[in-house]
Design a protein around this motif. Structure first.
Motif: not given
Length: 92
Positions: A50-64
């Motif tokens: 969950d933390d890795r997904i949140e970080r990737l979303q914050a960096e704009g690498i993946i979307g919601p």
């Protein structure tokens, strides 16, 4: 090679040793010359999924995540479960 530092020195100059760790070095903390702990760089793999997904979303690498379509509830046929039909089919 890791840096070795006594507890008192580590406490007094923690920011200096954390800079080394951020740069990729390891710091071994000693007490009376004997190792008692190690400070190592943090890796993304140490985070929960969950933390890795949140970080990737914050960096704009993946979307919601996208909304998933509602899946209908399974329908029972003849009062038996799918496992029962499968077992009967396998037993021939």
């Amino acid at each position: 090679m890791p840096v070795r530092v006594g507890i008192r020195e580590a406490k007094a100059h923690l920011s200096r040793y954390l800079r080394l760790v951020k740069g990729g070095d390891e710091v071994i903390v000693t007490e009376r010359g004997r190792p008692v702990g190690k400070i190592v760089p943090f890796r993304d793999t140490d985070l929960s999924v969950d933390d890795r997904i949140e970080r990737l979303q914050a960096e704009g690498i993946i979307g919601p995540p996208k909304k998933l379509a509602k899946v209908p509830h399974p329908v029972q046929a003849g009062g038996k479960s799918a496992q029962e039909y499968l077992r009967e089919d396998r037993e021939g």
